[in-house]
Design a protein around this motif. Structure first.
Motif, PDB file in Angstrom:
ATOM      1  N   SER A 126     -29.210  -3.859 -55.000  1.00  0.00           N
ATOM      2  CA  SER A 126     -28.644  -4.601 -53.878  1.00  0.00           C
ATOM      3  C   SER A 126     -27.345  -3.925 -53.487  1.00  0.00           C
ATOM      4  CB  SER A 126     -28.409  -6.068 -54.243  1.00  0.00           C
ATOM      5  OG  SER A 126     -27.439  -6.183 -55.271  1.00  0.00           O
ATOM      6  N   CYS A 127     -26.952  -4.113 -52.240  1.00  0.00           N
ATOM      7  CA  CYS A 127     -25.726  -3.482 -51.766  1.00  0.00           C
ATOM      8  C   CYS A 127     -25.142  -4.289 -50.624  1.00  0.00           C
ATOM      9  CB  CYS A 127     -25.983  -2.039 -51.323  1.00  0.00           C
ATOM     10  SG  CYS A 127     -27.094  -1.879 -49.906  1.00  0.00           S
ATOM     11  N   ASP A 128     -23.878  -4.019 -50.329  1.00  0.00           N
ATOM     12  CA  ASP A 128     -23.209  -4.638 -49.187  1.00  0.00           C
ATOM     13  C   ASP A 128     -23.359  -3.772 -47.940  1.00  0.00           C
ATOM     14  OD1 ASP A 128     -22.009  -6.761 -50.826  1.00  0.00           O
ATOM     15  OD2 ASP A 128     -20.836  -5.112 -51.683  1.00  0.00           O
ATOM     16  N   GLU A 129     -23.446  -2.487 -48.138  1.00  0.00           N
ATOM     17  CA  GLU A 129     -23.524  -1.522 -47.040  1.00  0.00           C
ATOM     18  C   GLU A 129     -24.618  -0.509 -47.333  1.00  0.00           C
ATOM     19  OE1 GLU A 129     -21.444  -1.039 -44.275  1.00  0.00           O
ATOM     20  OE2 GLU A 129     -20.034  -2.691 -44.634  1.00  0.00           O
ATOM     21  N   ILE A 130     -25.378  -0.157 -46.296  1.00  0.00           N
ATOM     22  CA  ILE A 130     -26.395   0.879 -46.447  1.00  0.00           C
ATOM     23  C   ILE A 130     -26.195   1.918 -45.355  1.00  0.00           C
ATOM     24  CG2 ILE A 130     -28.143  -0.365 -45.065  1.00  0.00           C
ATOM     25  CD1 ILE A 130     -30.208   0.765 -47.150  1.00  0.00           C
ATOM     26  N   VAL A 131     -26.139   3.170 -45.757  1.00  0.00           N
ATOM     27  CA  VAL A 131     -25.957   4.296 -44.823  1.00  0.00           C
ATOM     28  C   VAL A 131     -27.250   5.096 -44.789  1.00  0.00           C
ATOM     29  CG1 VAL A 131     -24.616   6.340 -44.237  1.00  0.00           C
ATOM     30  CG2 VAL A 131     -23.502   4.393 -45.374  1.00  0.00           C
ATOM     31  N   VAL A 132     -27.838   5.188 -43.612  1.00  0.00           N
ATOM     32  CA  VAL A 132     -29.099   5.907 -43.435  1.00  0.00           C
ATOM     33  C   VAL A 132     -28.772   7.370 -43.132  1.00  0.00           C
ATOM     34  CG1 VAL A 132     -31.276   6.020 -42.188  1.00  0.00           C
ATOM     35  CG2 VAL A 132     -30.161   3.802 -42.560  1.00  0.00           C
ATOM     36  N   ILE A 408     -16.738   1.247 -43.044  1.00  0.00           N
ATOM     37  CA  ILE A 408     -17.241   0.613 -44.271  1.00  0.00           C
ATOM     38  C   ILE A 408     -16.086   0.105 -45.120  1.00  0.00           C
ATOM     39  CG2 ILE A 408     -18.367   1.104 -46.484  1.00  0.00           C
ATOM     40  CD1 ILE A 408     -20.268   2.965 -44.962  1.00  0.00           C
ATOM     41  N   ALA A 409     -15.065   0.934 -45.273  1.00  0.00           N
ATOM     42  CA  ALA A 409     -13.915   0.542 -46.081  1.00  0.00           C
ATOM     43  C   ALA A 409     -13.247  -0.699 -45.512  1.00  0.00           C
ATOM     44  CB  ALA A 409     -12.917   1.699 -46.158  1.00  0.00           C
ATOM     45  N   ALA A 410     -13.150  -0.766 -44.189  1.00  0.00           N
ATOM     46  CA  ALA A 410     -12.525  -1.931 -43.557  1.00  0.00           C
ATOM     47  C   ALA A 410     -13.351  -3.182 -43.788  1.00  0.00           C
ATOM     48  CB  ALA A 410     -12.350  -1.681 -42.057  1.00  0.00           C
ATOM     49  N   ARG A 411     -14.688  -3.054 -43.699  1.00  0.00           N
ATOM     50  CA  ARG A 411     -15.533  -4.227 -43.914  1.00  0.00           C
ATOM     51  C   ARG A 411     -15.473  -4.688 -45.366  1.00  0.00           C
ATOM     52  NH1 ARG A 411     -19.495  -2.028 -39.850  1.00  0.00           N
ATOM     53  NH2 ARG A 411     -20.506  -0.856 -41.530  1.00  0.00           N
ATOM     54  N   LEU A 412     -15.527  -3.734 -46.293  1.00  0.00           N
ATOM     55  CA  LEU A 412     -15.461  -4.109 -47.701  1.00  0.00           C
ATOM     56  C   LEU A 412     -14.114  -4.740 -48.039  1.00  0.00           C
ATOM     57  CD1 LEU A 412     -17.178  -1.041 -49.416  1.00  0.00           C
ATOM     58  CD2 LEU A 412     -18.161  -3.304 -49.031  1.00  0.00           C
ATOM     59  N   ALA A 413     -13.038  -4.219 -47.474  1.00  0.00           N
ATOM     60  CA  ALA A 413     -11.721  -4.795 -47.723  1.00  0.00           C
ATOM     61  C   ALA A 413     -11.653  -6.209 -47.167  1.00  0.00           C
ATOM     62  CB  ALA A 413     -10.640  -3.922 -47.093  1.00  0.00           C
TER      63      ALA A 413
END
Length: 423
Positions: A126-132, A408-413
């Motif tokens: 599972s993950c919070d972010e997925i990069v294709v 991504i960093a902003a969303r995770l923060a």
């Protein structure tokens, strides 16, 4: 293992080519935990899906992967296949990504509680972010008419072509005149093989003009800084076919008309195989003329830049056709032609079937702005014209990856701050 027992990691990157590794580089710079899943091994395509004489069509100085700019002895040259493989292997070594090689992602879908459930051949995650980062060139395109050809005729796609010796003796039909088709046709032609080329609508450009590589002129003209949003065609530019040219033997034009003068047989686009005959659509002359117009228009833009900036350069020139089709041939008897093999060079399609998220349009293409989609947590990297012309290449993929990782960093923060506030 149930989904509740799945291994959780904040970010999952799907694809271990230069796009996925560039993303991993920036994630590591920010200290963001992640995993890269690669169905084969890192950057394998350069080694396993290119022909022996393959080389870059852009000069080496444009190779600028994050933390790994080209620093070899020939910045104005064009790396050959073995040099490219060495370059990307060294990049992978420098990045040292947390990669799971030989692992395929079979499904990724949003979870009701947030984030994504990811099914792989190595288990559940599972993950919070997925990069294709699986790229835009995955599944080779071969038309259904190929099924009609006799079994005695060898058929391969461009990614499987290695050299003329792998094909049976006899003439070769190359279908498609984009970058791969034109270069493979040249490779066969230079080896003395009889080549029949079905020509498509791909444009062409000069290798060198007025004393410099055309790429250098275009860089000075800031062409490589033009974004999808500022390009005259807007998102339509993503449908453009790349210009055919080559870096082989130090770089030169590819002129299909000269090939024809030397004995290569040119036709319009391949249409069908009926009654033992290959049939072609009319339009060979139109395709050649259109390619030449693009060639001359690029040179004219360079002429304008030189004049406006007072650059000292050799005089301008205009390409004049060295061969014209006297009469277009619309059919060719297969047996009588001596054709024993066909190389399909009509492109690839991406494969996003594993991703279950509402980020695609009616044509199945991801809708995004510089890789960021309308679904928070789903990003794309490494696609042609993701942002600029270089987005799918060594030149700009690193900048695109940095942009995505910043988001991504902003969303995770933000998510972490939300958890702290809740506590």
């Amino acid at each position: 293992m149930t989904q509740a027992e799945a291994t959780h990691v904040p970010v999952i990157v799907v694809g271990g080519g230069q796009a996925g590794l560039s993303t991993s580089y920036w994630l590591k710079q920010r200290g963001i935990e992640h995993l890269v899943f690669e169905k084969s091994y890192a950057c394998h395509v350069w080694e396993t899906a290119r022909w022996d004489t393959f080389c870059l069509v852009t000069p080496n100085w444009q190779c600028d992967l994050p933390g790994h700019p080209y620093d070899g002895p020939d910045p104005d040259g064009f790396m050959k296949k073995d040099e490219i493989v060495a370059y990307v292997r060294e990049f992978a070594r420098k990045v040292a990504p947390p990669i799971r090689e030989g692992v395929t992602v079979t499904r990724a879908a949003r979870r009701p509680e947030g984030g994504f459930a990811v099914t792989t051949t190595d288990g559940l995650y599972s993950c919070d972010e997925i990069v294709v980062a699986s790229g835009g060139y995955v599944d080779p395109v071969i038309p259904r008419m190929a099924e009609k050809l006799p079994s005695a005729v060898m058929q391969i796609q461009s990614e499987a072509y290695r050299n003329p010796a792998q094909l049976p003796e006899g003439a070769v039909l190359v279908v498609g005149s984009g970058q791969s088709g034109a270069q493979i046709a040249e490779d066969l032609h230079l080896a003395g093989r009889k080549v029949h080329l079905a020509v498509g609508p791909a444009p062409r450009c000069a290798r060198f003009y007025r004393g410099r590589d055309v790429v250098a002129w275009l860089a000075d003209m800031d062409y490589y800084k033009i974004t999808v949003e500022t390009h005259p065609l807007l998102e339509g530019v993503r449908d453009n076919t790349n210009h055919y040219v080559t870096g082989r033997d130090g770089g030169r034009d590819i002129d299909l008309r000269r090939f024809a003068n030397d004995g290569m047989e040119l036709y319009g686009a391949l249409d069908d195989f009926v009654g033992g005959a290959l049939t072609f659509r009319p339009g060979l002359k139109a395709s050649l003329d259109a390619a030449d117009r693009t060639y001359n228009s690029i040179n004219a833009a360079i002429d304008k830049y030189i004049a406006e900036n007072g650059v000292d350069a050799p005089p301008p020139s205009i390409y004049e056709p060295v061969w014209e089709p006297a009469q277009e041939r619309l059919s060719l008897d297969l047996a009588g032609s001596g054709i024993t093999s066909v190389v399909w060079c009509i492109g690839f399609t991406p494969n996003f079937r594993w991703l279950d998220a509402p980020v695609f349009n009616g044509a199945g293409r991801p809708v995004h702005k510089r890789g960021l989609t309308g679904v928070p947590g789903v990003s794309f990297i490494g696609l042609p014209w993701l942002n600029t012309w270089g987005s799918g290449r060594f030149g700009a993929v690193g900048a695109d990856a940095a942009h995505i990782v910043e988001a991504i960093a902003a969303r995770l923060a933000g998510a972490d701050e939300g958890l702290l506030a809740a506590e």
